[in-house]
Design an enzyme around this catalytic site. Structure first.
Site, short mmCIF file in Angstrom:
data_model
loop_
_atom_site.label_atom_id
_atom_site.label_comp_id
_atom_site.label_asym_id
_atom_site.label_seq_id
_atom_site.Cartn_x
_atom_site.Cartn_y
_atom_site.Cartn_z
N GLN A 38 -7.40 0.85 4.46
CA GLN A 38 -8.24 0.34 5.56
C GLN A 38 -9.70 0.16 5.13
OE1 GLN A 38 -7.30 -0.53 8.72
NE2 GLN A 38 -5.16 -0.01 8.38
N THR A 70 9.90 -9.00 -12.19
CA THR A 70 9.05 -10.19 -12.33
C THR A 70 7.93 -10.18 -11.29
OG1 THR A 70 10.91 -11.39 -13.21
CG2 THR A 70 9.09 -12.73 -12.38
N CYS A 95 3.17 0.98 12.26
CA CYS A 95 4.41 1.57 11.76
C CYS A 95 5.00 2.55 12.76
CB CYS A 95 4.15 2.29 10.44
SG CYS A 95 2.96 1.43 9.45
N ASN A 135 -6.61 4.87 9.70
CA ASN A 135 -6.12 3.59 10.22
C ASN A 135 -6.09 3.52 11.74
OD1 ASN A 135 -4.08 5.53 9.19
ND2 ASN A 135 -2.66 4.27 10.38
N SER A 164 -4.02 -2.50 -0.13
CA SER A 164 -2.95 -3.39 0.33
C SER A 164 -3.51 -4.76 0.66
CB SER A 164 -2.32 -2.77 1.59
OG SER A 164 -1.39 -3.66 2.14
N GLY A 165 -2.77 -5.81 0.29
CA GLY A 165 -3.26 -7.17 0.47
C GLY A 165 -3.37 -7.62 1.92
N HIS A 166 -2.39 -7.26 2.73
CA HIS A 166 -2.32 -7.91 4.06
C HIS A 166 -3.36 -7.40 5.05
CE1 HIS A 166 0.08 -4.88 6.51
NE2 HIS A 166 0.29 -4.42 5.31
N GLY A 210 0.84 -1.20 0.00
CA GLY A 210 0.00 0.00 0.00
C GLY A 210 0.87 1.25 0.00
N1 PLP Z 1 -2.21 3.41 4.31
C1 PLP Z 1 -2.92 3.07 5.39
C2 PLP Z 1 -4.16 3.83 5.74
C3 PLP Z 1 -2.52 1.99 6.19
O1 PLP Z 1 -3.22 1.64 7.26
C4 PLP Z 1 -1.34 1.28 5.82
C5 PLP Z 1 -0.83 0.20 6.66
O2 PLP Z 1 -1.02 0.19 7.86
C6 PLP Z 1 -0.66 1.68 4.65
C7 PLP Z 1 -1.12 2.75 3.93
C8 PLP Z 1 0.56 0.96 4.20
O3 PLP Z 1 0.25 -0.28 3.62
P1 PLP Z 1 1.40 -1.39 3.50
O4 PLP Z 1 1.59 -1.95 4.86
O5 PLP Z 1 0.88 -2.38 2.51
O6 PLP Z 1 2.62 -0.69 2.99
#
Ligand code: PLP
Length: 391
Positions: free
Chosen positions: A181, A239, A326, A153, A201-203, A72
């Site tokens: 989110q 790739t 983060c 988030n 974002s996938g996770h 993301g």
């Molecule tokens: N943007 C938001 C609102 C998020 O909550 C996050 C991850 O916590 C990200 C961006 C970043 O995504 P990624 O962890 O895939 O880099």
């Protein structure tokens, strides 16, 4: 209680069984390179393109508008840097964003600011929302981009994205939203909501870590983000991460298919948790109750440190968070909580609980009861609480 109750789903989620099943062949027998012209390669190519279609369908986009990324964060960087590079050629030099964006957005615009771009950081209401009026007032003739997150988030507040999208369209300004989110929790229709660029974002939706996507409206041609290969239609060399892309596609399909069943159930659990925690004296919910992500409860407990609560919750099998994954680990109070006007000492006593789909009412009640006991114990030892009580 032996079971771990994981309430940090805004930080990351586990890979779900159907997603892993979809990925498995591409981690084992189907190891072809999608750029190869032989049949093994072409099966991998077909899988990547199927995932692109699944991702596009969930957003009501066209498959040619989806570009897979490594996260993301990468999608946010690409969207903002790409648009600004393009618009600089047209003499534009102004960006509108908000002060409570994820750092993937904030740090990117701050870097552009150092390079001479002007940035308006919109204020956030005490309830955690960006108003459409504030966006309207901030847009100037030289505005290149408006970038506002779909849902925050940390405090889970959902922004008026369709209204901001329509405003930007009316004013002829490009609009990007970080929907990392929001995806899977809110119906997103990029056309109807007038979104030009969207990051995901996938996770966060039970796909693997290290895969994301950027939606770029057709007609908008951004410069390649990574040089060196013809992948992603020449825009992002390297790739493809085939298995993860397949996982993302499956997760997008499932998230969209389950949303109407999932959201009411999660909202009921969320409200049970919020109501239970607010019974503890001198607590507050950060961010308005609605519109709010169905799985987010962010609560401040006066007179105690968030970190101490987290450690004690962990000892009782409850995994929560004091802010975004983060930034936790940093002693600075969260910029999101400060943006809604929380004083430092209250911001420091905040915990984010983000519920998972596998949770039950009993789990929620266990969290409420355990948190209450922890808060009572911590306050009994807290000089700050003693001072608050004397006031
Ligand atoms: N943007 C938001 C609102 C998020 O909550 C996050 C991850 O916590 C990200 C961006 C970043 O995504 P990624 O962890 O895939 O880099």
């Amino acid at each position: 209680m032996d079971r771990v109750i994981y309430v940090d789903n805004a930080a990351t989620t586990g890979i779900s069984a159907p997603v892993l099943d979809a990925m498995m062949p591409y981690l084992t027998s189907e190891y072809g390179n999608p750029m190869s012209i032989h049949s093994v390669g072409q099966r991998a190519r077909a899988a990547v393109e199927e995932a692109r279609k699944q991702t596009a369908q969930a957003l009501h986009a066209d498959h040619t508008e989806i570009f897979f990324t490594g996260s993301g964060t990468e999608a946010d960087n690409w969207a903002i840097n790409g648009v600004c590079e393009l618009m600089a050629k047209k003499g534009k030099k102004h960006i509108v964003t908000s002060s409570f964006e994820h750092h993937a957005v904030l740090h990117t615009v701050q870097k552009l600011e150092k390079q001479g771009w002007q940035v308006t950081y919109l204020p956030v209401t005490p309830d955690g929302y960006i108003t459409v009026e504030s966006v309207a007032q901030a847009i100037r003739p030289d505005t290149a981009l408006v970038t506002i997150m779909y849902a925050n988030n940390e405090i889970g507040t959902i922004q008026p994205i369709p209204e901001i999208g329509r405003l930007c369209k009316e004013k002829g300004v490009l609009f990007h939203t970080d929907a990392v989110q929001a995806v899977g929790n809110i119906h997103i229709d990029v056309k109807d909501q007038c979104i030009d660029l969207l990051s995901l974002s996938g996770h966060k939706i039970h796909a693997p870590k290290g895969v994301g996507a950027l939606y770029v409206r057709r007609g908008l041609v951004l410069k390649p983000f990574i040089e060196g290969g013809a992948q992603e239609r020449g825009r992002r060399g390297g790739t493809e991460n085939v298995a993860s892309i397949v996982g993302l596609g499956k997760a997008m399909e499932l998230a969209e298919a389950n949303i109407d069943r999932r959201v009411p159930r999660m909202t009921a659990l969320r409200d049970r948790l919020i109501d239970g925690l607010l019974q503890i004296e001198r607590t507050r919910l950060n961010g308005g109750r609605e519109p709010r992500l169905c799985f987010n409860a962010n609560i401040s407990f006066e007179g105690v440190e968030g970190e101490s609560i987290l450690i004690m919750l962990d000892m009782k099998g409850i995994c929560a968070s004091s802010g975004s994954a983060c930034t936790s680990g940093s002693l600075d109070p969260s910029h999101v909580l400060l943006s809604i006007g929380l004083p430092h000492e209250i911001a420091h006593g905040s915990v984010r609980f983000t519920l998972g789909e596998d949770m039950s009412e009993e789990d929620v009640d266990y969290i409420i009861q355990t948190t209450r006991e922890i808060i009572v114990r911590l306050r009994a030892m807290s000089p700050l609480w003693e001072r608050i009580n004397k006031q």
